[in-house]
Scaffold this active site. Structure first.
Site, mmCIF file in Angstrom:
data_model
loop_
_atom_site.group_PDB
_atom_site.id
_atom_site.type_symbol
_atom_site.label_atom_id
_atom_site.label_comp_id
_atom_site.label_asym_id
_atom_site.label_seq_id
_atom_site.Cartn_x
_atom_site.Cartn_y
_atom_site.Cartn_z
ATOM 1 N N LYS A 171 -9.505 -7.946 1.846
ATOM 2 C CA LYS A 171 -9.787 -8.477 1.043
ATOM 3 C C LYS A 171 -8.852 -10.281 1.239
ATOM 4 O O LYS A 171 -9.616 -11.030 0.826
ATOM 5 C CB LYS A 171 -8.745 -7.742 -0.358
ATOM 6 C CG LYS A 171 -10.056 -6.806 -0.876
ATOM 7 C CD LYS A 171 -9.266 -6.620 -2.589
ATOM 8 C CE LYS A 171 -9.877 -5.187 -2.855
ATOM 9 N NZ LYS A 171 -9.290 -5.232 -4.502
ATOM 10 N N LYS A 192 -18.552 0.504 3.165
ATOM 11 C CA LYS A 192 -19.276 1.174 2.152
ATOM 12 C C LYS A 192 -20.119 0.386 1.053
ATOM 13 O O LYS A 192 -19.709 -0.783 1.584
ATOM 14 C CB LYS A 192 -18.185 2.058 1.561
ATOM 15 C CG LYS A 192 -17.228 0.576 0.790
ATOM 16 C CD LYS A 192 -15.963 0.815 -0.151
ATOM 17 C CE LYS A 192 -15.361 -0.304 -0.333
ATOM 18 N NZ LYS A 192 -14.230 0.096 -1.684
ATOM 19 N N LYS A 208 -19.311 -2.963 -4.945
ATOM 20 C CA LYS A 208 -19.195 -4.586 -5.903
ATOM 21 C C LYS A 208 -18.816 -5.424 -5.468
ATOM 22 O O LYS A 208 -20.042 -6.405 -6.036
ATOM 23 C CB LYS A 208 -18.128 -3.924 -6.763
ATOM 24 C CG LYS A 208 -17.484 -2.805 -7.103
ATOM 25 C CD LYS A 208 -16.799 -2.621 -8.161
ATOM 26 C CE LYS A 208 -15.576 -2.364 -8.268
ATOM 27 N NZ LYS A 208 -14.858 -1.771 -9.072
HETATM 28 P P1 TYM Z 1 -12.302 0.690 -7.383
HETATM 29 O O1 TYM Z 1 -12.120 0.148 -8.401
HETATM 30 O O2 TYM Z 1 -12.487 0.309 -6.395
HETATM 31 O O3 TYM Z 1 -13.372 2.138 -7.030
HETATM 32 C C1 TYM Z 1 -13.177 3.027 -8.105
HETATM 33 C C2 TYM Z 1 -13.036 4.377 -7.686
HETATM 34 O O4 TYM Z 1 -14.614 4.800 -7.070
HETATM 35 C C3 TYM Z 1 -14.723 5.149 -5.127
HETATM 36 N N1 TYM Z 1 -15.642 4.616 -4.382
HETATM 37 C C4 TYM Z 1 -16.480 5.370 -3.798
HETATM 38 N N2 TYM Z 1 -16.800 6.240 -3.561
HETATM 39 C C5 TYM Z 1 -17.500 6.115 -3.114
HETATM 40 N N3 TYM Z 1 -18.491 5.458 -2.029
HETATM 41 C C6 TYM Z 1 -18.048 4.214 -2.268
HETATM 42 N N4 TYM Z 1 -19.098 3.400 -2.124
HETATM 43 C C7 TYM Z 1 -17.058 4.134 -2.916
HETATM 44 N N5 TYM Z 1 -16.410 2.913 -3.862
HETATM 45 C C8 TYM Z 1 -15.444 3.053 -4.250
HETATM 46 C C9 TYM Z 1 -13.117 4.600 -4.981
HETATM 47 O O5 TYM Z 1 -12.722 5.324 -4.678
HETATM 48 C C10 TYM Z 1 -11.765 4.725 -6.214
HETATM 49 O O6 TYM Z 1 -12.097 6.103 -6.630
HETATM 50 N N6 TYM Z 1 -7.311 0.744 -5.745
HETATM 51 C C11 TYM Z 1 -8.505 1.788 -6.801
HETATM 52 C C12 TYM Z 1 -7.966 1.219 -8.460
HETATM 53 C C13 TYM Z 1 -6.932 2.518 -8.811
HETATM 54 C C14 TYM Z 1 -6.652 3.845 -8.960
HETATM 55 C C15 TYM Z 1 -4.829 4.050 -9.546
HETATM 56 C C16 TYM Z 1 -6.722 4.857 -8.475
HETATM 57 C C17 TYM Z 1 -5.888 1.462 -9.493
HETATM 58 N N7 TYM Z 1 -4.247 2.521 -9.728
HETATM 59 C C18 TYM Z 1 -4.523 5.362 -9.803
HETATM 60 C C19 TYM Z 1 -6.813 6.176 -9.148
HETATM 61 C C20 TYM Z 1 -4.989 5.927 -8.892
HETATM 62 C C21 TYM Z 1 -9.623 1.049 -6.911
HETATM 63 O O7 TYM Z 1 -9.829 -0.252 -6.621
HETATM 64 O O8 TYM Z 1 -10.868 1.571 -6.933
#
Ligand code: TYM
Length: 334
Positions: A115, A197, A200
């Site tokens: 990032k 991956k 978004k």
């Molecule tokens: P975020 O918002 O980027 O993504 C949400 C969830 O989607 C999963 N994910 C994927 N899984 C498979 N293939 C992909 N290409 C892919 N892209 C995203 C992510 O692994 C995630 O599970 N830091 C976290 C948000 C967060 C969080 C938490 C999660 C904040 N606090 C506490 C769990 C517990 C994040 O940015 O996810």
């Protein structure tokens, strides 16, 4: 705890357009977990502030994410679905835990490095301490399991390290959480570059299928997906594009990779891609319809937000009070 079910905690950032990766890697697997677990799902709006947001759009996007959770099938009476920013204990615990987290540890986080490279003009301290807030999210609810995609594994590891460090000084304050990966879809890759991956924030919109893409767009993106010069539909490390499409097909249909390979044996890539597109449409179309319907139910959604915010606050503050006491912060006189 109100019952002896184990606790699950997870959430998504309210940033950008959610992709099929978010859905297959996370949201889709969350539905029905509440039968076995006590579930908390946050709309991680504080984390979203590590990149600049346009307030009016951001407000809408965060609320829409909460609606999407429900549209995807999370029953809001049985799952605690809430906004991270409505429970101030998250920000408070994040500060307290940052005093138990080392700069060196945070420096090793690959997401921070990625990032920081992407937002070179805005490498703010929040981007750096992002994992501490994530640790606070999870530890506040004494979560046993955290359902995440593979890209979040490192953040869960640091959460465990911080919790263990804290516990070793102050006794058993935090439950040490385990990651929980879905059977399939844990890492969906970009359709244009299967070494990355699906994300978004990808600049190439053809690399990602967004949850709100219409059927024609989904067909077009699948048809354009990068494959290889071979013509065999087979899952293999040296066929990352085809393997990713098989992974998507398998996650959408619930069929195993082996079954999916068999189904497309002897079929050309063109027809295979159409098959994948149809499978994607068959999961996204009902989700989109339900989402549109729910968006109009303003009062219903408002009442759920209120109810669930209170429930989340109750659990989070229980842990926060304990942490403050252990740390020796003076208590407020009653
Ligand atoms: P975020 O918002 O980027 O993504 C949400 C969830 O989607 C999963 N994910 C994927 N899984 C498979 N293939 C992909 N290409 C892919 N892209 C995203 C992510 O692994 C995630 O599970 N830091 C976290 C948000 C967060 C969080 C938490 C999660 C904040 N606090 C506490 C769990 C517990 C994040 O940015 O996810």
């Amino acid at each position: 705890m109100m019952n002896d079910k184990k606790i699950l905690y997870s959430g998504m950032q309210a940033t950008g357009n959610l992709t099929l990766g978010n859905y297959l890697g996370a949201l889709k697997n969350w539905v029905s977990l509440n039968e076995e677990y006590e579930c908390f799902w946050g709309v991680m709006d504080l984390h979203s502030l590590t990149v600049r947001q346009v307030p009016a759009e951001f407000r809408k996007r965060a609320r829409n994410l909460l609606v999407l959770y429900i549209a995807a099938g999370l029953d809001p009476k049985k799952n605690c679905i809430y906004f991270q920013s409505h429970v101030s204990a998250h920000a408070e615990l994040s500060w307290l835990l940052s005093c138990f987290t080392y700069m060196g540890e945070l420096n090793r986080m690959t997401q921070f490095k990625d990032k920081a490279a992407k937002h070179a003009d805005n490498i703010n301290a929040g981007l750096f301490t992002y994992p501490v807030l994530m640790a606070a999210d999870i530890l506040l609810y004494q979560a046993d399991y955290v359902p995440i995609g593979k890209d979040q594994k490192q953040h869960l590891e640091i959460t465990r390290d911080i919790a263990e460090r804290f516990n070793s000084i102050y006794g058993d304050v935090f439950k040490i959480p385990e990651p929980y990966f879905g059977k399939s879809g844990a890492k969906i890759m970009s359709l244009q570059d299967p070494s990355k991956k699906m994300s978004k924030s990808d600049e190439n919109v053809n690399g990602s299928i967004y949850l709100m893409d219409d059927p024609d767009t989904i067909v077009r993106k699948c048809k354009r997906a990068v494959t290889d010069s071979d013509s065999e539909v087979r899952y293999s490390e040296d066929k990352p594009g085809v393997s990713n499409l098989l992974e998507i097909y398998s996650a959408c249909t619930g069929k195993s990779i082996a079954e999916s390979e068999k189904e497309f044996a002897g079929v050309g890539y063109g027809d295979f891609k159409m098959g994948v597109a149809e499978a994607v449409i068959s999961v996204l179309k009902p989700l989109q319809d339900e989402y549109e319907r729910l968006l109009k139910e303003k009062e219903y959604i408002d009442s759920l937000i209120k109810e669930n915010d209170e429930k989340a606050s109750y659990f989070a503050n229980k842990t926060l009070r304990k942490v403050k006491k252990k740390l020796g912060l003076t208590e407020m006189p009653r």
